[in-house]
Design a protein around this motif. Structure first.
Motif, mmCIF file in Angstrom:
data_model
loop_
_atom_site.group_PDB
_atom_site.id
_atom_site.type_symbol
_atom_site.label_atom_id
_atom_site.label_comp_id
_atom_site.label_asym_id
_atom_site.label_seq_id
_atom_site.Cartn_x
_atom_site.Cartn_y
_atom_site.Cartn_z
ATOM 1 N N UNK A 102 0.802 -1.071 -0.029
ATOM 2 C CA UNK A 102 0.050 -0.140 0.035
ATOM 3 C C UNK A 102 0.969 1.153 0.062
ATOM 4 N N UNK A 103 1.831 1.197 0.827
ATOM 5 C CA UNK A 103 2.686 2.493 0.907
ATOM 6 C C UNK A 103 3.744 2.781 -0.321
ATOM 7 N N UNK A 104 4.048 1.557 -1.015
ATOM 8 C CA UNK A 104 4.794 2.095 -2.003
ATOM 9 C C UNK A 104 3.722 2.004 -3.321
ATOM 10 N N UNK A 105 2.791 1.570 -3.169
ATOM 11 C CA UNK A 105 1.652 1.956 -4.441
ATOM 12 C C UNK A 105 1.214 3.533 -4.203
ATOM 13 N N UNK A 106 0.989 3.861 -3.114
ATOM 14 C CA UNK A 106 0.621 5.380 -2.700
ATOM 15 C C UNK A 106 1.923 6.400 -3.237
ATOM 16 N N UNK A 111 4.260 10.083 -6.861
ATOM 17 C CA UNK A 111 5.358 10.383 -7.939
ATOM 18 C C UNK A 111 5.068 10.528 -9.152
ATOM 19 N N UNK A 112 4.257 9.616 -9.665
ATOM 20 C CA UNK A 112 3.793 9.444 -11.364
ATOM 21 C C UNK A 112 2.751 10.497 -11.822
ATOM 22 N N UNK A 113 1.959 10.901 -10.659
ATOM 23 C CA UNK A 113 0.762 11.951 -11.313
ATOM 24 C C UNK A 113 1.045 13.015 -10.545
ATOM 25 N N UNK A 114 1.956 13.522 -9.676
ATOM 26 C CA UNK A 114 1.800 14.734 -8.908
ATOM 27 C C UNK A 114 3.310 15.339 -9.044
ATOM 28 N N UNK A 115 4.415 14.423 -8.506
ATOM 29 C CA UNK A 115 5.674 15.060 -8.449
ATOM 30 C C UNK A 115 6.203 15.492 -9.663
ATOM 31 N N UNK A 116 6.069 14.522 -10.716
ATOM 32 C CA UNK A 116 6.779 14.577 -12.159
ATOM 33 C C UNK A 116 6.222 15.483 -12.850
ATOM 34 N N UNK A 117 5.077 15.660 -12.904
ATOM 35 C CA UNK A 117 4.278 16.901 -13.717
ATOM 36 C C UNK A 117 4.685 18.119 -13.453
#
Length: 162
Positions: A102-106, A111-117
């Motif tokens: 769960x932790x690494x999924x979150x 990371x993919x949908x918030x940080x990198x954009x």
């Protein structure tokens, strides 16, 4: 003080061809008899946890217990470590794997949908902002400090010693 037994090193020298000939009948009868243990830590993440009996309990040369006590304590240590590890992993491994999943999924989702954009957006907008910033510096700040430098360059300081 235990009975001290002198240890001697013995070795059998056998080339690889002789070894393969001698082990073929054993391996040929039952192919499932020996299966290599899967390396469950290929990147050696938990290399620091490899604790042995000698890492925890050590008797100096001047103080030795009986050999049977030393061997027995070694066996009890290894057995207890093995049994408690098995018991604890039986109860904790699946829930901890669930929580870690769960932790690494979150974290992956964030990371993919918030940080990198956001990072990519900043990297795309920074070059035009840098051009504007450099223009403002060249128009206002550069000439101002050039003038101040010219004015202050005519100041001469002389020291006189008496």
């Amino acid at each position: 003080m235990g009975i001290e037994k002198e240890k001697s090193e013995n070795s059998v020298i056998m080339n690889e061809e002789e070894f393969n000939k001698s082990i073929e009948p054993i391996l040929g009868k039952n192919p499932n008899m020996y299966t290599p243990v899967q390396d469950r830590d290929p990147k050696d993440i938990n290399g620091h946890i490899k604790v042995g009996f000698e890492d925890v309990i050590a008797e100096p040369i001047s103080m030795h217990s009986f050999d049977s006590v030393w061997i027995g304590s070694h066996a009890v240590f290894e057995l207890t470590k093995y049994v408690f590890y098995r018991i604890l992993t039986t109860f904790l491994a699946v829930p901890m794997a669930f929580v870690a999943g769960i932790l690494f999924g979150i974290l992956s989702c964030i990371h993919i949908w918030v940080v990198m954009p956001v990072v990519q957006g900043c990297m795309k907008t920074l070059p035009p902002i840098q051009v504007i910033w450099n223009s403002l510096m060249d128009i206002f700040i550069g000439p101002l400090f050039f003038c101040i430098g010219r004015c202050l360059s005519f100041i001469n300081v002389k020291t006189v010693q008496n």
